[in-house]
Design an enzyme around this catalytic site. Structure first.
Site, PDB file in Angstrom:
ATOM      1  N   ARG A  83      -2.036  -3.177 -24.628  1.00 26.33           N
ATOM      2  CA  ARG A  83      -0.787  -2.096 -24.521  1.00 26.33           C
ATOM      3  C   ARG A  83       0.324  -3.102 -24.897  1.00 26.33           C
ATOM      4  O   ARG A  83       1.523  -2.374 -25.488  1.00 26.33           O
ATOM      5  CB  ARG A  83      -0.175  -2.754 -22.690  1.00 26.33           C
ATOM      6  CG  ARG A  83      -1.416  -1.871 -22.023  1.00 26.33           C
ATOM      7  CD  ARG A  83      -0.621  -2.125 -20.683  1.00 26.33           C
ATOM      8  NE  ARG A  83      -1.596  -1.297 -19.699  1.00 26.33           N
ATOM      9  CZ  ARG A  83      -1.131  -1.327 -18.084  1.00 26.33           C
ATOM     10  NH1 ARG A  83       0.001  -1.863 -17.788  1.00 26.33           N
ATOM     11  NH2 ARG A  83      -1.761  -0.386 -16.992  1.00 26.33           N
ATOM     12  N   ASP A 104      13.026   2.203  -9.844  1.00 27.91           N
ATOM     13  CA  ASP A 104      11.901   1.256 -10.379  1.00 27.91           C
ATOM     14  C   ASP A 104      11.650   0.633 -11.547  1.00 27.91           C
ATOM     15  O   ASP A 104      13.042   0.626 -11.156  1.00 27.91           O
ATOM     16  CB  ASP A 104      10.824   1.964 -11.149  1.00 27.91           C
ATOM     17  CG  ASP A 104       9.310   1.661 -11.790  1.00 27.91           C
ATOM     18  OD1 ASP A 104       8.212   2.444 -10.417  1.00 27.91           O
ATOM     19  OD2 ASP A 104       9.122   1.341 -11.687  1.00 27.91           O
TER      20      ASP A 104
HETATM   21  C1  SAM Z   1       0.807   2.452  -9.558  1.00 28.97           C
HETATM   22  S1  SAM Z   1       3.091   2.430  -9.659  1.00 28.97           S
HETATM   23  C2  SAM Z   1       3.517   3.538  -7.990  1.00 28.97           C
HETATM   24  C3  SAM Z   1       4.042   5.004  -7.513  1.00 28.97           C
HETATM   25  C4  SAM Z   1       3.781   5.036  -6.443  1.00 28.97           C
HETATM   26  N1  SAM Z   1       4.520   3.656  -5.688  1.00 28.97           N
HETATM   27  C5  SAM Z   1       2.609   5.339  -6.344  1.00 28.97           C
HETATM   28  O1  SAM Z   1       2.629   4.965  -4.794  1.00 28.97           O
HETATM   29  O2  SAM Z   1       1.776   6.402  -6.225  1.00 28.97           O
HETATM   30  C6  SAM Z   1       3.605   1.062  -8.932  1.00 28.97           C
HETATM   31  C7  SAM Z   1       4.890   1.003  -9.677  1.00 28.97           C
HETATM   32  O3  SAM Z   1       5.276  -0.116  -9.562  1.00 28.97           O
HETATM   33  C8  SAM Z   1       6.669   0.141 -10.677  1.00 28.97           C
HETATM   34  N2  SAM Z   1       6.808  -1.640 -10.466  1.00 28.97           N
HETATM   35  C9  SAM Z   1       6.486  -2.737 -11.072  1.00 28.97           C
HETATM   36  N3  SAM Z   1       6.530  -4.072 -10.311  1.00 28.97           N
HETATM   37  C10 SAM Z   1       7.322  -3.569 -10.106  1.00 28.97           C
HETATM   38  C11 SAM Z   1       9.026  -4.367 -10.368  1.00 28.97           C
HETATM   39  N4  SAM Z   1       9.214  -5.861  -9.735  1.00 28.97           N
HETATM   40  N5  SAM Z   1      10.053  -3.341  -8.871  1.00 28.97           N
HETATM   41  C12 SAM Z   1      10.050  -2.813  -9.209  1.00 28.97           C
HETATM   42  N6  SAM Z   1       9.454  -1.909  -9.664  1.00 28.97           N
HETATM   43  C13 SAM Z   1       8.433  -1.845 -10.130  1.00 28.97           C
HETATM   44  C14 SAM Z   1       5.388  -0.289 -11.726  1.00 28.97           C
HETATM   45  O4  SAM Z   1       6.738   0.628 -12.334  1.00 28.97           O
HETATM   46  C15 SAM Z   1       5.110   0.723 -11.438  1.00 28.97           C
HETATM   47  O5  SAM Z   1       5.395   2.066 -11.884  1.00 28.97           O
END
Ligand code: SAM
Length: 286
Positions: free
Chosen positions: A48, A156
């Site tokens: 990445r 996010d």
């Molecule tokens: C796998 S996706 C899940 C998206 C959605 N909630 C779903 O279940 O389909 C995880 C998301 O968490 C976000 N994320 C990771 N660490 C985070 C943090 N500390 N605060 C807010 N968002 C975060 C990532 O950027 C990503 O978009």
């Protein structure tokens, strides 16, 4: 492609992160975002970061890490580093039982308790499939059942995904899980069919407020307490202690009787939260 740029590319591809630099990155990522970065993820992190390093015009991991950690580059790289390390997989109507529960149980119970303006939050919204699904379910519920209104906050950590979510444009196959009736009402086909893209309607987009919020923050400034919070498929990237802190803070943002949804592979076991379990991975604030 010129010989020079070929050389740069092959240098980058053969380059590996030194242990020191992997540790520096992993510890920064963990402190800032809560995301665990064990050494088994080194190859993924390298893959990445290679793209990001090419974009900066630097050629090696060493140069990049020196720039970020020793020469003041962190501030400008922070957003890109976060975009590079976050995993953004999502789907419309992902884990569909949650949306059945929202429509058939949670919203009717909240209505019965006198709520007519539903405040809801998708707290790791990725590219928007989750908050747009919430919007379609809420909108349909209110159209079929009663007068009322709703708001959706979608946040996010990654600015990249937030930009995509705001735009609300998706490849046509991504909206396959959306029921046909909702597609007709809330999804626009591209004028040029060969583009094979769709866009959520301006009406649905207007229902969602997007913003950047780090779940690692000490408190969440989200305004009035929520009736429904989705925090799905992000806790898995955190260790148990961080999960506990995040979930306690989310509970503080729920009204008594409000609902918390977490991912099907996530658990609140051993966290002593002020909630009761009402369905698989669905909880109600005490
Ligand atoms: C796998 S996706 C899940 C998206 C959605 N909630 C779903 O279940 O389909 C995880 C998301 O968490 C976000 N994320 C990771 N660490 C985070 C943090 N500390 N605060 C807010 N968002 C975060 C990532 O950027 C990503 O978009």
């Amino acid at each position: 492609m010129s010989t020079a740029s070929l050389k740069v590319q092959s240098q980058s591809l053969n380059d590996r992160l030194s242990k020191r630099n992997f540790d520096r990155l992993a510890s920064f990522i963990y402190r800032y975002s809560g995301i665990k970065m064990p050494s088994t993820k080194q190859t993924m992190l390298e893959g990445r970061l290679r793209r990001r390093i090419r974009a900066t015009g630097l050629t090696t991991f060493d140069e990049y890490c020196d720039y970020v950690f020793d020469h003041g580059g962190l501030e400008s790289e922070l957003v890109h580093l976060v975009d590079a390390i976050t995993t953004n997989k999502t789907d419309f109507f992902r884990e569909p039982k949650h949306f059945d529960y929202l429509r058939d149980q949670a919203l009717p119970a909240l209505s019965r308790s006198g709520v007519s303006r539903f405040r809801t939050w998708s707290s790791a919204c990725s590219t928007g499939a989750e908050p747009y699904t919430m919007a379609m379910v809420l909108d349909t519920y209110l159209a079929n059942n009663r007068d009322g209104s709703y708001s959706i906050l979608a946040t996010d950590l990654s600015t990249d995904v937030l930009e995509k979510a705001r735009l609300g444009i998706y490849p046509v196959e991504v909206i396959e899980p959306v029921p046909a009736e909702m597609r007709r009402k809330y999804v626009l086909q591209a004028a040029n069919q060969s583009r094979r893209e769709v866009r959520m309607t301006p009406y649905l987009r207007s229902k969602i407020g997007f913003g950047r919020l780090n779940l690692m923050d000490n408190r969440y400034s989200v305004g009035e307490p929520m009736h429904v919070i989705f925090c799905r498929n992000v806790l898995i990237y955190f260790d148990k202690e961080t999960q506990g802190r995040v979930l306690h803070r989310l509970c503080e943002c729920l009204v008594p009787g409000g609902y918390l949804f977490i991912g099907h592979s996530e658990s609140i076991a051993g966290l002593d939260l002020p909630v009761r379990t009402v369905a698989n991975t669905v909880f109600q604030r005490l």
